[in-house]
Design a protein around this motif. Structure first.
Motif, PDB file in Angstrom:
ATOM      1  N   GLU A   1     -32.178 -14.564  25.349  1.00  0.00           N
ATOM      2  CA  GLU A   1     -30.987 -14.224  25.119  1.00  0.00           C
ATOM      3  C   GLU A   1     -29.837 -14.610  25.777  1.00  0.00           C
ATOM      4  O   GLU A   1     -29.688 -14.426  27.033  1.00  0.00           O
ATOM      5  CB  GLU A   1     -30.977 -12.388  25.027  1.00  0.00           C
ATOM      6  CG  GLU A   1     -29.564 -12.087  24.338  1.00  0.00           C
ATOM      7  CD  GLU A   1     -29.301 -10.457  24.618  1.00  0.00           C
ATOM      8  OE1 GLU A   1     -29.739  -9.784  25.152  1.00  0.00           O
ATOM      9  OE2 GLU A   1     -27.901 -10.271  23.723  1.00  0.00           O
ATOM     10  N   GLY A  38     -25.968 -14.713  26.720  1.00  0.00           N
ATOM     11  CA  GLY A  38     -24.815 -13.936  26.740  1.00  0.00           C
ATOM     12  C   GLY A  38     -25.432 -12.421  26.605  1.00  0.00           C
ATOM     13  O   GLY A  38     -24.992 -11.447  25.857  1.00  0.00           O
ATOM     14  N   THR A  71     -29.863  -5.186  25.104  1.00  0.00           N
ATOM     15  CA  THR A  71     -30.407  -5.497  23.747  1.00  0.00           C
ATOM     16  C   THR A  71     -31.843  -5.928  24.099  1.00  0.00           C
ATOM     17  O   THR A  71     -32.932  -5.844  23.590  1.00  0.00           O
ATOM     18  CB  THR A  71     -29.423  -6.426  23.088  1.00  0.00           C
ATOM     19  OG1 THR A  71     -28.283  -5.925  22.612  1.00  0.00           O
ATOM     20  CG2 THR A  71     -30.329  -6.765  21.675  1.00  0.00           C
ATOM     21  N   ASP A 110     -26.272 -14.723  31.319  1.00  0.00           N
ATOM     22  CA  ASP A 110     -25.007 -14.274  30.906  1.00  0.00           C
ATOM     23  C   ASP A 110     -24.075 -14.997  32.279  1.00  0.00           C
ATOM     24  O   ASP A 110     -24.678 -15.160  33.269  1.00  0.00           O
ATOM     25  CB  ASP A 110     -24.787 -12.765  31.102  1.00  0.00           C
ATOM     26  CG  ASP A 110     -23.660 -12.404  30.694  1.00  0.00           C
ATOM     27  OD1 ASP A 110     -23.783 -11.909  29.448  1.00  0.00           O
ATOM     28  OD2 ASP A 110     -22.496 -12.189  31.329  1.00  0.00           O
ATOM     29  N   HIS A 145     -26.555 -12.070  20.742  1.00  0.00           N
ATOM     30  CA  HIS A 145     -26.098 -10.590  20.254  1.00  0.00           C
ATOM     31  C   HIS A 145     -24.938 -10.276  20.660  1.00  0.00           C
ATOM     32  O   HIS A 145     -24.661 -10.034  21.618  1.00  0.00           O
ATOM     33  CB  HIS A 145     -27.371  -9.728  20.836  1.00  0.00           C
ATOM     34  CG  HIS A 145     -27.190  -8.395  20.342  1.00  0.00           C
ATOM     35  ND1 HIS A 145     -28.095  -7.991  19.065  1.00  0.00           N
ATOM     36  CD2 HIS A 145     -26.336  -7.419  20.257  1.00  0.00           C
ATOM     37  CE1 HIS A 145     -27.806  -6.820  18.718  1.00  0.00           C
ATOM     38  NE2 HIS A 145     -26.780  -6.317  19.454  1.00  0.00           N
TER      39      HIS A 145
HETATM   40  C1  LIG Z   1     -20.307  -7.653  23.844  1.00  0.00           C
HETATM   41  S1  LIG Z   1     -21.333  -8.241  25.430  1.00  0.00           S
HETATM   42  C2  LIG Z   1     -22.857  -8.468  24.719  1.00  0.00           C
HETATM   43  C3  LIG Z   1     -23.959  -8.279  25.829  1.00  0.00           C
HETATM   44  C4  LIG Z   1     -25.237  -8.060  25.260  1.00  0.00           C
HETATM   45  N1  LIG Z   1     -25.781  -9.310  24.466  1.00  0.00           N
HETATM   46  C5  LIG Z   1     -25.759  -6.874  24.393  1.00  0.00           C
HETATM   47  O1  LIG Z   1     -25.954  -6.757  23.395  1.00  0.00           O
HETATM   48  O2  LIG Z   1     -25.547  -5.799  25.097  1.00  0.00           O
HETATM   49  C6  LIG Z   1     -20.812 -10.182  25.198  1.00  0.00           C
HETATM   50  C7  LIG Z   1     -21.460 -10.796  26.621  1.00  0.00           C
HETATM   51  O3  LIG Z   1     -21.247 -12.277  26.441  1.00  0.00           O
HETATM   52  C8  LIG Z   1     -20.989 -12.612  27.790  1.00  0.00           C
HETATM   53  N2  LIG Z   1     -20.296 -14.090  27.821  1.00  0.00           N
HETATM   54  C9  LIG Z   1     -19.328 -14.211  27.059  1.00  0.00           C
HETATM   55  N3  LIG Z   1     -19.033 -15.509  27.216  1.00  0.00           N
HETATM   56  C10 LIG Z   1     -20.002 -16.114  27.881  1.00  0.00           C
HETATM   57  C11 LIG Z   1     -20.461 -17.332  28.150  1.00  0.00           C
HETATM   58  N4  LIG Z   1     -19.631 -18.681  27.823  1.00  0.00           N
HETATM   59  N5  LIG Z   1     -21.680 -17.736  28.742  1.00  0.00           N
HETATM   60  C12 LIG Z   1     -22.386 -16.601  28.927  1.00  0.00           C
HETATM   61  N6  LIG Z   1     -22.200 -15.218  28.600  1.00  0.00           N
HETATM   62  C13 LIG Z   1     -20.934 -15.359  28.150  1.00  0.00           C
HETATM   63  C14 LIG Z   1     -20.242 -11.720  28.369  1.00  0.00           C
HETATM   64  O4  LIG Z   1     -20.263 -11.753  30.019  1.00  0.00           O
HETATM   65  C15 LIG Z   1     -21.072 -10.483  27.796  1.00  0.00           C
HETATM   66  O5  LIG Z   1     -21.935  -9.815  28.856  1.00  0.00           O
END
Ligand SMILES: C[S@@+](CC[C@H](N)C(=O)[O-])C[C@H]1O[C@@H](n2cnc3c(N)ncnc32)[C@H](O)[C@@H]1O
Length: 275
Positions: free
Chosen positions: A56, A58, A64, A82, A127
């Motif tokens: 997964e 992010g 999730t 992440d 997600h």
């Molecule tokens: C709304 S959260 C969703 C987290 C997880 N997927 C969930 O469902 O609980 C969005 C996530 O994307 C990560 N994120 C945003 N831009 C990113 C990037 N360029 N590379 C890695 N993670 C990223 C943020 O740090 C955050 O944890």
């Protein structure tokens, strides 16, 4: 006026209290039945084979992914990535508490440049990531690259341009809807682009569907969203603190009176990497 800065895109600039608020929100969201039914719906469609390797991108606090690896039909290995060190530390802690640390690993990385060899995973999941990233096409290309030929990419996210909360002053309500979306999401309309974008990036669409998430009369999911993200409207200078406080007070009163209303459409896209 400060420009809106999606808190998840710029998570590494947040203070400890703001980051902690997002950790709480991610954890409570993933336990909410409004949301778990949507995760379970695509997990069912994926029909995990024994030994499946999933990643997964992010993953945040892993809420999730931890749910997916706890499924009875999941007998594979999982990795969460992440770009927030704080979220990854929280993810490892939660997995250890739940006793799932042996089945899922977490590491820090940027979705635009994943340090993972081509073709490593059977299933690559984003997600509620794609709405936040700097460049969705680059992220989708990376997802396609690390999927094995014939492997699958799952993109689940809100069509946040459709998110709305009721307010009796319709013009004010519309302005607050727009401000909340602008403060919270870098790409609120991205899901509408996926049917055209995916094939250009080596992903063949297998199936896609939408789910209207609605809370009427009572609410948990959207009130928690409003409480978490409304402060970012003020921080971005998109509305004054008095107006945001008045809007939040209305939402709280509507909840107490059983007249609450909020909605958003969420979409799931399952695509196959070309062999
Ligand atoms: C709304 S959260 C969703 C987290 C997880 N997927 C969930 O469902 O609980 C969005 C996530 O994307 C990560 N994120 C945003 N831009 C990113 C990037 N360029 N590379 C890695 N993670 C990223 C943020 O740090 C955050 O944890």
């Amino acid at each position: 006026m400060m420009a809106a800065r999606d808190p998840h895109r710029y998570v590494n600039e947040l203070g400890d209290a703001e980051a902690a608020r997002l950790v709480d929100r991610l954890e409570s969201r993933a336990k909410d039945s409004v949301f778990t039914r949507l995760i379970d719906k695509y997990a069912q469609a994926l029909a995990f084979a024994p030994g499946t390797r999933i990643v997964e991108v992010g993953c945040g606090t892993g809420a999730t992914l931890r749910r997916l690896v706890r499924r009875d039909d999941f007998r594979g290995v999982a990795l969460g990535i992440d770009h927030s060190q704080k979220f990854i530390a929280a993810a490892k802690g939660f997995a250890a508490q739940e006793g799932s640390a042996g089945r899922v690993d977490f590491r820090v990385g940027d979705a635009h440049r994943l340090e993972i060899p081509d073709g490593t995973f059977d299933i690559v999941i984003a997600h509620t990531l794609i709405s936040h990233v700097e460049d969705p096409a680059v992220v989708l290309r990376e997802m396609a690259r690390i999927a094995r030929p014939g492997g699958r990419a799952v993109v689940f996210d809100g069509d946040y341009a459709s998110m709305t909360f009721a307010h009796p002053d319709h013009a004010f309500g519309a302005r607050m809807d727009a401000a909340l979306v602008a403060a919270s999401f870098n790409n609120p309309r991205i899901m509408r682009d996926l049917p055209a974008l995916m094939p250009r990036l080596g992903l063949t669409l297998e199936s896609a569907w939408g789910d209207a998430v609605t809370e009427i009369g009572e609410g948990r999911y959207f009130p928690s969203f409003a409480e978490t993200y409304a402060p970012f409207v003020v921080k971005a200078g998109l509305s004054g603190s008095d107006a945001v406080a008045a809007w939040l007070a209305h939402q709280r009163a509507a909840l107490a009176q059983g007249t609450f209303f909020a909605a958003c459409v969420y979409y799931t896209f399952i695509a196959q990497r070309a062999s």
